[in-house]
Design a protein around this motif. Structure first.
Motif, mmCIF file in Angstrom:
data_model
loop_
_atom_site.group_PDB
_atom_site.id
_atom_site.type_symbol
_atom_site.label_atom_id
_atom_site.label_comp_id
_atom_site.label_asym_id
_atom_site.label_seq_id
_atom_site.Cartn_x
_atom_site.Cartn_y
_atom_site.Cartn_z
ATOM 1 N N ILE A 117 0.827 -1.317 0.001
ATOM 2 C CA ILE A 117 -0.051 -0.170 0.033
ATOM 3 C C ILE A 117 0.980 1.350 0.007
ATOM 4 O O ILE A 117 0.746 2.142 -0.813
ATOM 5 C CB ILE A 117 -1.067 -0.061 1.174
ATOM 6 N N PHE A 118 1.838 1.316 0.639
ATOM 7 C CA PHE A 118 2.807 2.474 1.056
ATOM 8 C C PHE A 118 3.846 2.462 -0.210
ATOM 9 O O PHE A 118 4.105 3.665 -0.617
ATOM 10 C CB PHE A 118 3.475 2.457 2.441
ATOM 11 N N GLU A 119 4.072 1.568 -0.656
ATOM 12 C CA GLU A 119 4.874 1.566 -2.109
ATOM 13 C C GLU A 119 4.029 2.152 -3.236
ATOM 14 O O GLU A 119 4.500 3.182 -4.125
ATOM 15 C CB GLU A 119 5.146 0.132 -2.533
ATOM 16 N N ASP A 120 2.744 2.016 -3.254
ATOM 17 C CA ASP A 120 1.879 2.614 -4.293
ATOM 18 C C ASP A 120 1.672 4.227 -4.007
ATOM 19 O O ASP A 120 1.821 5.038 -4.745
ATOM 20 C CB ASP A 120 0.705 1.945 -4.353
ATOM 21 N N ILE A 121 1.271 4.317 -2.625
ATOM 22 C CA ILE A 121 1.328 5.872 -2.240
ATOM 23 C C ILE A 121 2.677 6.539 -2.438
ATOM 24 O O ILE A 121 2.691 7.530 -2.872
ATOM 25 C CB ILE A 121 0.629 5.967 -0.866
ATOM 26 N N LEU A 122 3.834 5.982 -2.350
ATOM 27 C CA LEU A 122 5.062 6.377 -2.131
ATOM 28 C C LEU A 122 5.195 7.116 -3.749
ATOM 29 O O LEU A 122 5.953 7.985 -3.776
ATOM 30 C CB LEU A 122 6.076 5.523 -1.793
ATOM 31 N N LYS A 123 4.846 6.188 -4.668
ATOM 32 C CA LYS A 123 4.918 6.842 -6.126
ATOM 33 C C LYS A 123 4.146 8.064 -6.283
ATOM 34 O O LYS A 123 4.953 8.907 -6.874
ATOM 35 C CB LYS A 123 4.492 5.590 -7.011
ATOM 36 N N ASP A 124 3.082 8.397 -5.798
ATOM 37 C CA ASP A 124 2.226 9.421 -5.688
ATOM 38 C C ASP A 124 2.968 10.492 -5.167
ATOM 39 O O ASP A 124 2.846 11.653 -5.693
ATOM 40 C CB ASP A 124 0.932 9.214 -5.303
ATOM 41 N N GLU A 125 3.761 10.294 -3.855
ATOM 42 C CA GLU A 125 4.112 11.568 -3.284
ATOM 43 C C GLU A 125 5.413 12.009 -3.944
ATOM 44 O O GLU A 125 5.745 13.086 -3.919
ATOM 45 C CB GLU A 125 4.482 10.842 -1.801
ATOM 46 N N GLU A 126 6.114 10.957 -4.506
ATOM 47 C CA GLU A 126 7.244 11.489 -5.261
ATOM 48 C C GLU A 126 6.983 12.182 -6.636
ATOM 49 O O GLU A 126 7.436 13.249 -6.728
ATOM 50 C CB GLU A 126 7.945 10.326 -5.817
#
Length: 138
Positions: A117-126
């Motif tokens: 879940i956080f790997e996916d969200i991390l992409k957005d944050e980057e």
């Protein structure tokens, strides 16, 4: 199911996501000048995406036995475009660091779902960080 440390990190993430969703929405509303027309929709879209992140994280936290916070981190709208963007860059950088920490902690605990879940969200944050950094450079 999850350690207190991981649950606390997830609540930190929820507070942060609520903060920036409000912050970016108010910046979208209050931004003035010709640049406003070029990026207002982008800010609004990012704000909505951050709100969706908060929901996803809250659902995961609740599943893991925690109670999601209802209090956002401190909101900073800014007085001018430069202040807004400088803060937004910092907030996204802080999110990137926090989410990498959450991914690591989740993996240590064998919680591959939270890590994913956080790997996916991390992409957005980057992507958000890149957007705000680019706008700041204009």
């Amino acid at each position: 199911m999850a350690s207190k440390e991981l649950l606390d990190l997830l609540n930190d993430a929820i507070a942060r996501e609520m903060q920036v969703s409000i912050q970016y929405m108010w910046q979208h509303v209050q931004w003035k000048g010709t640049e406003h027309f070029a990026v207002k929709d982008e800010l609004k879209q990012i704000a909505i995406q951050e709100m969706k992140h908060a929901e996803i994280i809250a659902e995961r936290l609740f599943y893991l036995g925690g109670i999601p916070t209802t209090k956002p981190s401190p909101i900073f709208v800014g007085e001018n475009l430069k202040e807004m963007l400088e803060q937004d860059v910092k907030d996204e950088q802080n999110a990137i660091e926090l989410y990498k920490k959450i991914i690591q902690k989740a993996r240590e605990e064998g919680d591959i779902t939270t890590a994913k879940i956080f790997e996916d969200i991390l992409k957005d944050e980057e992507e958000h960080h890149d957007t705000f950094t680019s706008l700041l450079e204009k």
